[in-house]
Structures are given as structure tokens and as C-alpha cells.
Design a protein around this motif. Structure first.
Motif, PDB file in Angstrom:
ATOM      1  N   GLU A   6     -14.943 -10.556   7.809  1.00  0.00           N
ATOM      2  CA  GLU A   6     -14.137  -9.496   8.425  1.00  0.00           C
ATOM      3  C   GLU A   6     -12.850  -9.223   7.658  1.00  0.00           C
ATOM      4  O   GLU A   6     -12.125  -8.274   7.968  1.00  0.00           O
ATOM      5  CB  GLU A   6     -13.777  -9.874   9.872  1.00  0.00           C
ATOM      6  N   VAL A   7     -12.533 -10.064   6.684  1.00  0.00           N
ATOM      7  CA  VAL A   7     -11.269  -9.909   5.955  1.00  0.00           C
ATOM      8  C   VAL A   7     -11.302  -8.632   5.108  1.00  0.00           C
ATOM      9  O   VAL A   7     -12.305  -8.332   4.462  1.00  0.00           O
ATOM     10  CB  VAL A   7     -10.999 -11.147   5.063  1.00  0.00           C
ATOM     11  N   ARG A   8     -10.212  -7.863   5.150  1.00  0.00           N
ATOM     12  CA  ARG A   8     -10.105  -6.633   4.348  1.00  0.00           C
ATOM     13  C   ARG A   8      -8.774  -6.643   3.597  1.00  0.00           C
ATOM     14  O   ARG A   8      -7.780  -7.152   4.105  1.00  0.00           O
ATOM     15  CB  ARG A   8     -10.146  -5.378   5.232  1.00  0.00           C
ATOM     16  N   ILE A   9      -8.765  -6.003   2.447  1.00  0.00           N
ATOM     17  CA  ILE A   9      -7.532  -5.895   1.655  1.00  0.00           C
ATOM     18  C   ILE A   9      -6.605  -4.861   2.310  1.00  0.00           C
ATOM     19  O   ILE A   9      -7.047  -4.053   3.116  1.00  0.00           O
ATOM     20  CB  ILE A   9      -7.826  -5.538   0.183  1.00  0.00           C
ATOM     21  N   ALA A  10      -5.317  -4.900   1.921  1.00  0.00           N
ATOM     22  CA  ALA A  10      -4.347  -3.940   2.459  1.00  0.00           C
ATOM     23  C   ALA A  10      -4.241  -2.767   1.484  1.00  0.00           C
ATOM     24  O   ALA A  10      -3.569  -2.857   0.447  1.00  0.00           O
ATOM     25  CB  ALA A  10      -2.984  -4.612   2.649  1.00  0.00           C
ATOM     26  N   GLY A  11      -4.947  -1.683   1.807  1.00  0.00           N
ATOM     27  CA  GLY A  11      -5.020  -0.532   0.906  1.00  0.00           C
ATOM     28  C   GLY A  11      -3.655   0.059   0.570  1.00  0.00           C
ATOM     29  O   GLY A  11      -3.398   0.423  -0.586  1.00  0.00           O
ATOM     30  N   ASP A  12      -2.763   0.147   1.571  1.00  0.00           N
ATOM     31  CA  ASP A  12      -1.432   0.721   1.328  1.00  0.00           C
ATOM     32  C   ASP A  12      -0.638  -0.124   0.334  1.00  0.00           C
ATOM     33  O   ASP A  12       0.060   0.404  -0.529  1.00  0.00           O
ATOM     34  CB  ASP A  12      -0.629   0.802   2.638  1.00  0.00           C
ATOM     35  N   ARG A  13      -0.731  -1.439   0.512  1.00  0.00           N
ATOM     36  CA  ARG A  13       0.013  -2.338  -0.371  1.00  0.00           C
ATOM     37  C   ARG A  13      -0.474  -2.199  -1.820  1.00  0.00           C
ATOM     38  O   ARG A  13       0.331  -2.135  -2.748  1.00  0.00           O
ATOM     39  CB  ARG A  13      -0.152  -3.777   0.116  1.00  0.00           C
ATOM     40  N   TRP A  15      -2.005   0.451  -3.116  1.00  0.00           N
ATOM     41  CA  TRP A  15      -1.610   1.780  -3.585  1.00  0.00           C
ATOM     42  C   TRP A  15      -0.127   1.787  -3.992  1.00  0.00           C
ATOM     43  O   TRP A  15       0.236   2.303  -5.054  1.00  0.00           O
ATOM     44  CB  TRP A  15      -1.877   2.842  -2.513  1.00  0.00           C
ATOM     45  N   ASN A  16       0.721   1.194  -3.145  1.00  0.00           N
ATOM     46  CA  ASN A  16       2.162   1.168  -3.449  1.00  0.00           C
ATOM     47  C   ASN A  16       2.446   0.384  -4.730  1.00  0.00           C
ATOM     48  O   ASN A  16       3.310   0.775  -5.528  1.00  0.00           O
ATOM     49  CB  ASN A  16       2.947   0.569  -2.276  1.00  0.00           C
ATOM     50  N   SER A  17       1.721  -0.700  -4.951  1.00  0.00           N
ATOM     51  CA  SER A  17       1.903  -1.472  -6.190  1.00  0.00           C
ATOM     52  C   SER A  17       1.476  -0.646  -7.398  1.00  0.00           C
ATOM     53  O   SER A  17       2.149  -0.657  -8.440  1.00  0.00           O
ATOM     54  CB  SER A  17       1.096  -2.770  -6.138  1.00  0.00           C
ATOM     55  N   LEU A  18       0.371   0.087  -7.263  1.00  0.00           N
ATOM     56  CA  LEU A  18      -0.081   0.958  -8.365  1.00  0.00           C
ATOM     57  C   LEU A  18       0.987   2.004  -8.687  1.00  0.00           C
ATOM     58  O   LEU A  18       1.284   2.266  -9.854  1.00  0.00           O
ATOM     59  CB  LEU A  18      -1.396   1.658  -7.988  1.00  0.00           C
ATOM     60  N   MET A  19       1.565   2.598  -7.628  1.00  0.00           N
ATOM     61  CA  MET A  19       2.560   3.649  -7.852  1.00  0.00           C
ATOM     62  C   MET A  19       3.860   3.068  -8.429  1.00  0.00           C
ATOM     63  O   MET A  19       4.512   3.700  -9.245  1.00  0.00           O
ATOM     64  CB  MET A  19       2.835   4.404  -6.538  1.00  0.00           C
ATOM     65  N   GLU A  20       4.193   1.834  -8.021  1.00  0.00           N
ATOM     66  CA  GLU A  20       5.402   1.217  -8.578  1.00  0.00           C
ATOM     67  C   GLU A  20       5.198   0.870 -10.054  1.00  0.00           C
ATOM     68  O   GLU A  20       6.076   1.119 -10.885  1.00  0.00           O
ATOM     69  CB  GLU A  20       5.770  -0.036  -7.768  1.00  0.00           C
ATOM     70  N   MET A  21       4.032   0.354 -10.390  1.00  0.00           N
ATOM     71  CA  MET A  21       3.730   0.056 -11.798  1.00  0.00           C
ATOM     72  C   MET A  21       3.716   1.347 -12.622  1.00  0.00           C
ATOM     73  O   MET A  21       4.149   1.358 -13.777  1.00  0.00           O
ATOM     74  CB  MET A  21       2.376  -0.662 -11.899  1.00  0.00           C
ATOM     75  N   ALA A  22       3.256   2.451 -12.005  1.00  0.00           N
ATOM     76  CA  ALA A  22       3.146   3.729 -12.724  1.00  0.00           C
ATOM     77  C   ALA A  22       4.506   4.307 -13.093  1.00  0.00           C
ATOM     78  O   ALA A  22       4.599   5.199 -13.945  1.00  0.00           O
ATOM     79  CB  ALA A  22       2.358   4.732 -11.883  1.00  0.00           C
ATOM     80  N   GLY A 105      -6.941  -7.357  -8.487  1.00  0.00           N
ATOM     81  CA  GLY A 105      -7.023  -8.825  -8.512  1.00  0.00           C
ATOM     82  C   GLY A 105      -5.852  -9.436  -7.762  1.00  0.00           C
ATOM     83  O   GLY A 105      -6.020 -10.383  -6.979  1.00  0.00           O
ATOM     84  N   LEU A 106      -4.652  -8.886  -7.989  1.00  0.00           N
ATOM     85  CA  LEU A 106      -3.462  -9.354  -7.272  1.00  0.00           C
ATOM     86  C   LEU A 106      -3.606  -9.114  -5.766  1.00  0.00           C
ATOM     87  O   LEU A 106      -3.249  -9.971  -4.950  1.00  0.00           O
ATOM     88  CB  LEU A 106      -2.223  -8.636  -7.823  1.00  0.00           C
ATOM     89  N   GLU A 107      -4.153  -7.946  -5.395  1.00  0.00           N
ATOM     90  CA  GLU A 107      -4.335  -7.640  -3.971  1.00  0.00           C
ATOM     91  C   GLU A 107      -5.327  -8.619  -3.326  1.00  0.00           C
ATOM     92  O   GLU A 107      -5.158  -9.005  -2.164  1.00  0.00           O
ATOM     93  CB  GLU A 107      -4.786  -6.188  -3.795  1.00  0.00           C
ATOM     94  N   ILE A 391      -9.935   3.605  -3.872  1.00  0.00           N
ATOM     95  CA  ILE A 391      -9.170   2.473  -4.414  1.00  0.00           C
ATOM     96  C   ILE A 391      -9.328   1.256  -3.488  1.00  0.00           C
ATOM     97  O   ILE A 391      -9.583   0.131  -3.936  1.00  0.00           O
ATOM     98  CB  ILE A 391      -7.663   2.863  -4.543  1.00  0.00           C
ATOM     99  N   THR A 392      -9.199   1.511  -2.184  1.00  0.00           N
ATOM    100  CA  THR A 392      -9.344   0.448  -1.178  1.00  0.00           C
ATOM    101  C   THR A 392     -10.774  -0.098  -1.171  1.00  0.00           C
ATOM    102  O   THR A 392     -10.982  -1.317  -1.165  1.00  0.00           O
ATOM    103  CB  THR A 392      -8.993   1.008   0.223  1.00  0.00           C
ATOM    104  N   ALA A 393     -11.752   0.804  -1.200  1.00  0.00           N
ATOM    105  CA  ALA A 393     -13.162   0.391  -1.145  1.00  0.00           C
ATOM    106  C   ALA A 393     -13.513  -0.512  -2.331  1.00  0.00           C
ATOM    107  O   ALA A 393     -14.126  -1.570  -2.164  1.00  0.00           O
ATOM    108  CB  ALA A 393     -14.065   1.619  -1.127  1.00  0.00           C
ATOM    109  N   GLY A 394     -13.120  -0.110  -3.526  1.00  0.00           N
ATOM    110  CA  GLY A 394     -13.428  -0.891  -4.729  1.00  0.00           C
ATOM    111  C   GLY A 394     -12.827  -2.283  -4.656  1.00  0.00           C
ATOM    112  O   GLY A 394     -13.448  -3.270  -5.065  1.00  0.00           O
ATOM    113  N   CYS A 395     -11.607  -2.377  -4.101  1.00  0.00           N
ATOM    114  CA  CYS A 395     -10.929  -3.678  -4.010  1.00  0.00           C
ATOM    115  C   CYS A 395     -11.572  -4.551  -2.935  1.00  0.00           C
ATOM    116  O   CYS A 395     -11.677  -5.768  -3.108  1.00  0.00           O
ATOM    117  CB  CYS A 395      -9.444  -3.477  -3.762  1.00  0.00           C
TER     118      CYS A 395
END
Ligand SMILES: [Zn+2]
Length: 409
Positions: A6-13, A15-22, A105-107, A391-395
Motif C-alpha cells: 500500500e506504500v506510495r511515493i509523495a508525488g508533490d515532493r 515534483w517540487n524537488s525536480l523543479m528546485e533542481m531545474a 531514487g531519492l524519493e 512522474i508519480t506513476a513511474g516512481c
């Protein structure tokens, strides 16, 4: 651990990391210029390391500047399950190519922390040096050195257009680590990446289960003729290399079309010598990029291409580079497919048309790749874009594929 599925990644987190790196190397048109071993690459690496350490990982750097962030497992003697890709970009690149696979990977690590899951063996996130090959050729250099495909000292000696040595630049940005005495072979390795082509978007599918990477070969082709005056020489008395080239290319296109949708040929650069409007050239140079998912078919295409070329010009083609077709590991592919299915994402099996670090990683470890769609199939451009849901689905697929391989040892 009963609810691990049932565990899922945090899509917003993510996405925000991608945008900060960008923001590091951000271009006016919304893309990224974070070329290998530039100041921007250094800043991107430092931000990534800061995030990894905040997530409880220890980070090591190898002699070619590859980064490995490690989250310990229950048994530290076990080989790690790895996720990785690259942080460098094309000169006018996008916000997702490569960096998505690293930050996904970090997520995964952040998600495992939140869910207080201890894996059997360690998890490692790899950020490979100079995947793009835009500043320092060839591409996929860091993963290639790690896999023993390229020599370390020869790699240090590669220079960019301004004469900077790769080894000096690695030193300058502070990322020339120690030589690792032995490659630490991961138990399994995964890379999630935007597709960089239009297939998933066209089929309205969310996940690509990558079965392998097609074989690629590059050739230089020259066709000689006799240079003469454009006005005074009757057509039937000319030895015009452009006319020979047209005959040749028509036959080569027919050869490719006869070999089905898997065969691809591109004549990306066509140059005449001398290049003058009112002179029949004496020579034409053509670059050839030939690809097919099956190595035996690719070999057959090369033989046939040589026959076509020598029949017209009397000479063969000159092969200058080759990358063999890769089949990814069956168990890794199964882990990706089973995760996509369990998560309820639409998916299909597909071959990668582009090269990736996973090509070289697969020489060392059982490897699998996951694709997600990108907008209009575009990549290596500032308008490169991806849907946050994809992005969320792939992670999520990455997370569960890694957990499956960690449990299965
Ligand atoms: Zn990439």
C-alpha cells in the motif's frame, strides 16, 4: 510490513524537488543547461548530496565522479538494489532527462523513511557522470568507466571544445573521488526515464516496460566523382557524386523499409566538396546512423548496406562507432511489469530507441528500465515536459520493483 504493497511515493515532493533542481542552470525558455562538470553540475551535485544526507544516506564519490548515495539495509553484507540515472543535461536540455531517474531514487528513499521500512539489503542511488556526452564525448561515460568499458586515464584526457581536460574539470569542481578497487555489483539496478519519443503518449499508456536498448552503429560514407562546370558539362557526360548518392540512398531506404518497423536509418549530415552552387562536386560525405533491436538483424543490414554502397561507389562504408543491442534482465523486467499491473497503471513492453546509462550498468548487474511519456515525444530540448501524474506513476513502479527485487534474493 503487511501493508508494504500500500506504500506510495509523495508525488508533490518529487515534483517540487525536480523543479528546485531545474533552477540550477535554468534557461530563458524553461529548460536546463547543466552540462557535465560545469559550475552548474557542481551546484546540482551539491544539492543532491545535501538532500541525500538529510534523508540519512551516506554518499561516496568514485574516481570518475559518479555519486552513490546509500541507505542501509537489515543486512549490510548483501548487495544493494540500485536506482540511478544522470544529473547532467544537453546545452539546451530539459528538466526531466536523467534528473528524473536520480530524484525518483531519492524519493524512494524518502518514502521508505516515512513508512519506516527497513529493506533486506541496502538501497543505493547512483548519479552517473557525463551521460549526455554533449561537452565531453562519448556519452554514458561515467557508467561506462564504472562498468570497465572505458579506461579511466583515457577518460581523464578527453577535452571539451575549449581545451579543458575532463580530469582537470572533475578536480576543479571537487568531484574526483578515490579509485574503487572492485566494482560493487548491485543485486539489481533500475532506471526510470522519460521515453524521449512519442510511443507511450500516442498509445495513451503510462508505463513502458523496457525490454532492451536497440543496437546502434555509426558510419561515414564518401562518394567520389569528377568536379566540373555546372553550365558547360552535359548531364550525360558528368560523373556527379550527388547523383550516385541519390541512387544509393533510395536503395538504402528501400532496404530499411523491407526490414520492418524495427530498422531505422538516418543520414544526418550530407556535405559536398567543394560546396559551390555552380560546380558539380567532386565528393559527397554522408553520415549514417543505423539501428535495430536485434544484433543479428543489424549485422545483416550492415552487410546489405555495404553491398548497396560498393555497387554504386566501388567502396564500402566506414564504421566509426557501435553499441550492441541490449536485452534487460528477465527478473527485473518482470518486477517492473508486476508493479505496473499491481498499481493499476496502463503499460506496454517496448525497446528503448536511445542509449542510457543502463546499457553499461547491465554489463555488471541485472538491470531494468521504466519509461513514462513525455509531452509530444520531445526531449533534448528546452520545451521537454512531463505530466506530474506520470512522474508519480513511474516512481511508484520504481519503488515497488526495487522492493520486489530486495525481497527476492
Ligand atoms: Zn537521459
Amino acid at each position: 510490513l503487511s501493508d508494504i504493497n500500500e506504500v506510495r511515493i509523495a508525488g508533490d515532493r518529487l515534483w517540487n524537488s525536480l523543479m528546485e533542481m531545474a533552477r540550477i542552470g535554468a534557461t530563458a525558455k524553461g529548460g536546463c543547461n547543466r552540462q557535465a562538470l560545469s559550475d552548474e553540475d557542481r551546484a546540482g551535485r551539491e544539492l543532491f548530496i545535501e538532500w541525500c544526507e538529510a534523508a540519512g544516506c551516506t554518499v561516496r564519490v568514485d574516481a570518475i565522479g559518479n555519486l552513490f548515495a546509500r541507505r542501509p539495509g537489515r543486512d549490510e553484507t548483501l548487495a544493494p538494489v540500485m536506482a540511478g540515472s544522470h544529473l547532467d543535461t544537453q546545452p539546451a536540455g530539459g528538466r526531466f532527462d536523467g534528473v528524473y531517474g536520480v530524484l525518483a531514487g531519492l524519493e524512494v528513499v524518502r518514502t521508505l523513511n516515512d513508512a519506516t521500512i527497513t529493506t533486506e539489503g541496502p538501497i543505493e542511488i547512483a548519479a552517473w557522470t557525463n551521460e549526455e556526452g554533449a561537452r565531453f564525448a562519448p556519452a554514458m561515460l561515467g557508467s561506462g568507466v564504472w562498468a570497465g568499458v572505458f579506461d579511466l586515464d583515457e577518460s581523464y584526457a578527453i577535452v571539451d571544445r575549449t581545451g579543458c581536460r575532463l580530469g582537470d574539470e572533475l578536480d576543479r569542481i571537487g568531484f574526483k573521488g578515490p579509485v574503487e578497487t572492485a566494482v560493487r555489483r548491485p543485486h539489481a539496478a533500475f532506471e526510470v526515464h522519460i521515453e524521449q519519443g512519442p510511443i507511450l503518449e500516442d498509445a495513451r499508456q503510462q508505463i513502458g516496460i523496457v525490454t532492451g536498448v536497440q543496437g546502434m552503429r555509426w558510419y561515414d560514407l564518401t562518394i567520389d566523382g569528377q568536379s566540373c562546370h555546372a553550365g558547360t558539362t552535359p548531364m550525360e557526360l558528368r560523373d556527379d557524386p550527388v547523383r550516385h548518392m541519390v541512387t544509393m540512398l533510395r536503395e538504402l531506404y528501400a532496404l530499411i523499409d523491407d526490414n520492418g518497423p524495427g530498422a531505422r536509418v538516418t543520414f544526418g549530415e550530407i556535405t559536398t566538396h567543394p560546396a559551390s552552387r555552380n560546380t558539380v562536386p567532386e565528393r559527397v560525405a554522408v553520415t549514417v546512423d543505423l539501428r535495430h533491436p536485434e544484433e543479428t538483424v543489424l549485422e545483416g543490414l550492415e552487410v546489405s548496406m555495404n553491398e548497396v554502397v560498393s555497387a554504386v561507389s566501388g567502396a564500402g562504408v566506414d564504421r566509426i562507432w557501435a553499441s550492441a543491442a541490449i536485452d534487460f534482465d528477465a527478473q527485473c523486467m518482470h518486477a517492473v511489469a508486476a508493479s505496473a499491473k499491481a498499481l493499476g497503471y496502463s503499460h506496454r513492453r517496448m525497446v528503448s530507441g536511445a542509449g542510457h546509462d543502463s546499457v553499461y550498468v547491465s554489463r555488471v548487474a541485472p538491470t531494468g528500465m521504466i519509461f513514462i511519456p513525455c509531452e509530444n515525444g520531445l526531449s533534448h530540448t528546452e520545451v521537454e515536459n512531463a505530466d506530474p501524474d506520470d512522474i508519480t506513476a513511474g516512481c511508484n513502479v520504481l519503488l515497488h520493483a526495487m522492493l520486489a527485487r530486495d525481497r527476492h534474493r
